[in-house]
Design a protein around this motif. Structure first.
Motif, PDB file in Angstrom:
ATOM      1  N   ILE A  13       0.879  -1.167   0.000  1.00  0.00           N
ATOM      2  CA  ILE A  13       0.000   0.000   0.000  1.00  0.00           C
ATOM      3  C   ILE A  13       0.910   1.208   0.000  1.00  0.00           C
ATOM      4  O   ILE A  13       1.863   1.276   0.787  1.00  0.00           O
ATOM      5  N   CYS A  14       0.663   2.154  -0.889  1.00  0.00           N
ATOM      6  CA  CYS A  14       1.543   3.306  -0.981  1.00  0.00           C
ATOM      7  C   CYS A  14       0.741   4.598  -1.047  1.00  0.00           C
ATOM      8  O   CYS A  14      -0.457   4.599  -1.333  1.00  0.00           O
ATOM      9  N   LEU A  68      -5.488   1.646   6.221  1.00  0.00           N
ATOM     10  CA  LEU A  68      -4.276   0.826   6.070  1.00  0.00           C
ATOM     11  C   LEU A  68      -4.447  -0.539   6.735  1.00  0.00           C
ATOM     12  O   LEU A  68      -4.050  -1.564   6.173  1.00  0.00           O
ATOM     13  N   SER A  85      -4.445  -4.353   4.805  1.00  0.00           N
ATOM     14  CA  SER A  85      -3.170  -5.027   5.007  1.00  0.00           C
ATOM     15  C   SER A  85      -3.354  -6.398   5.648  1.00  0.00           C
ATOM     16  O   SER A  85      -4.286  -6.617   6.417  1.00  0.00           O
ATOM     17  N   THR A 140       1.816  -7.442   4.490  1.00  0.00           N
ATOM     18  CA  THR A 140       1.675  -6.232   3.681  1.00  0.00           C
ATOM     19  C   THR A 140       2.654  -5.152   4.109  1.00  0.00           C
ATOM     20  O   THR A 140       2.800  -4.856   5.297  1.00  0.00           O
ATOM     21  N   VAL A 152       3.895  -1.036   3.581  1.00  0.00           N
ATOM     22  CA  VAL A 152       3.371   0.297   3.295  1.00  0.00           C
ATOM     23  C   VAL A 152       4.561   1.184   2.945  1.00  0.00           C
ATOM     24  O   VAL A 152       5.589   1.135   3.619  1.00  0.00           O
ATOM     25  N   ARG A 164       9.051   3.132   5.107  1.00  0.00           N
ATOM     26  CA  ARG A 164       8.494   1.829   4.780  1.00  0.00           C
ATOM     27  C   ARG A 164       8.070   1.138   6.071  1.00  0.00           C
ATOM     28  O   ARG A 164       8.830   1.097   7.046  1.00  0.00           O
ATOM     29  N   ARG A 203       3.006  -4.530   8.234  1.00  0.00           N
ATOM     30  CA  ARG A 203       1.962  -4.864   9.200  1.00  0.00           C
ATOM     31  C   ARG A 203       2.495  -5.879  10.197  1.00  0.00           C
ATOM     32  O   ARG A 203       3.123  -6.873   9.823  1.00  0.00           O
TER      33      ARG A 203
END
Length: 198
Positions: A115-116, A134, A138, A143, A145, A186, A189
């Motif tokens: 996820i970005c 988020l 996730s 996941t 980010v 960065r 999760r």
């Protein structure tokens, strides 16, 4: 953009408009222009023009670009078509924390590997909804980010809140892409799935 994608901007009517390409978006585009993303499932939050998500799609990822603004959603559709990336990139309206929108996005791709978002950490009043979103998208222990942002001293507030659900892997200043004072954090999760409670 770093990946060679062509991205049109919309009418940026305010300083928080997603319709223009900001330095954090250019930085995200550069970081996502990696062959390592091929086959990964990517969700971009607050996509605006889609410069980040389009770069990931051009690198071979399966991408959902999302934004809460209807004008940006239309702009995203135009930019995806202009780059002939409709096979790897889709658009969704997503208001952070809105369960109906989240269900629609989950129906498009299911779980995401990454996820970005670029420049999404400027408004502390939105952090609870951002964090909830988020967590929703996730998978515990898996996941990642990736967030790019200019230093505003609000990002530390968000990262402290996020620590209940995500471990910080690294934070660094982005070099290249013609940007200055843009950082990337960065996250991953945490393995333990905790219920989100703002």
């Amino acid at each position: 953009a770093a990946s060679g994608v062509r991205v049109s901007e919309g009418a940026a009517s305010s300083i928080d408009s997603g319709a223009r390409i900001w330095d954090a978006g250019l930085a995200l585009s550069m970081l996502l222009s990696s062959p390592a993303l091929a086959g990964k499932r990517v969700l971009e939050l607050g996509s605006g023009t889609g410069v980040g998500g389009l770069s990931a799609a051009a690198a071979g990822a399966q991408v959902v670009c999302s934004d809460a603004d209807k004008e940006c959603v239309l702009l995203l559709e135009e930019n995806i078509a202009a780059n002939s990336l409709s096979g790897r990139c889709r658009v969704a309206k997503l208001v952070w924390g809105c369960e109906d929108d989240e269900e629609c996005v989950l129906g498009l791709e299911g779980a995401f590997d990454l996820i970005c978002g670029s420049d999404v950490l400027y408004a502390p009043n939105a952090f609870d909804d951002l964090l909830s979103t988020l967590v929703t998208f996730s998978t515990p222990g898996e996941t990642e980010v990736m967030l790019t942002y200019p230093t505003r001293y609000t990002e530390s507030i968000f990262l402290e809140e996020a620590a209940a659900h995500f471990e910080t892997l690294e934070t660094f200043e982005v070099e290249g892409a013609g940007v200055e004072n843009v950082y990337c954090t960065r996250l991953r999760r945490l393995p333990e799935a905790e219920e989100f409670s703002p």
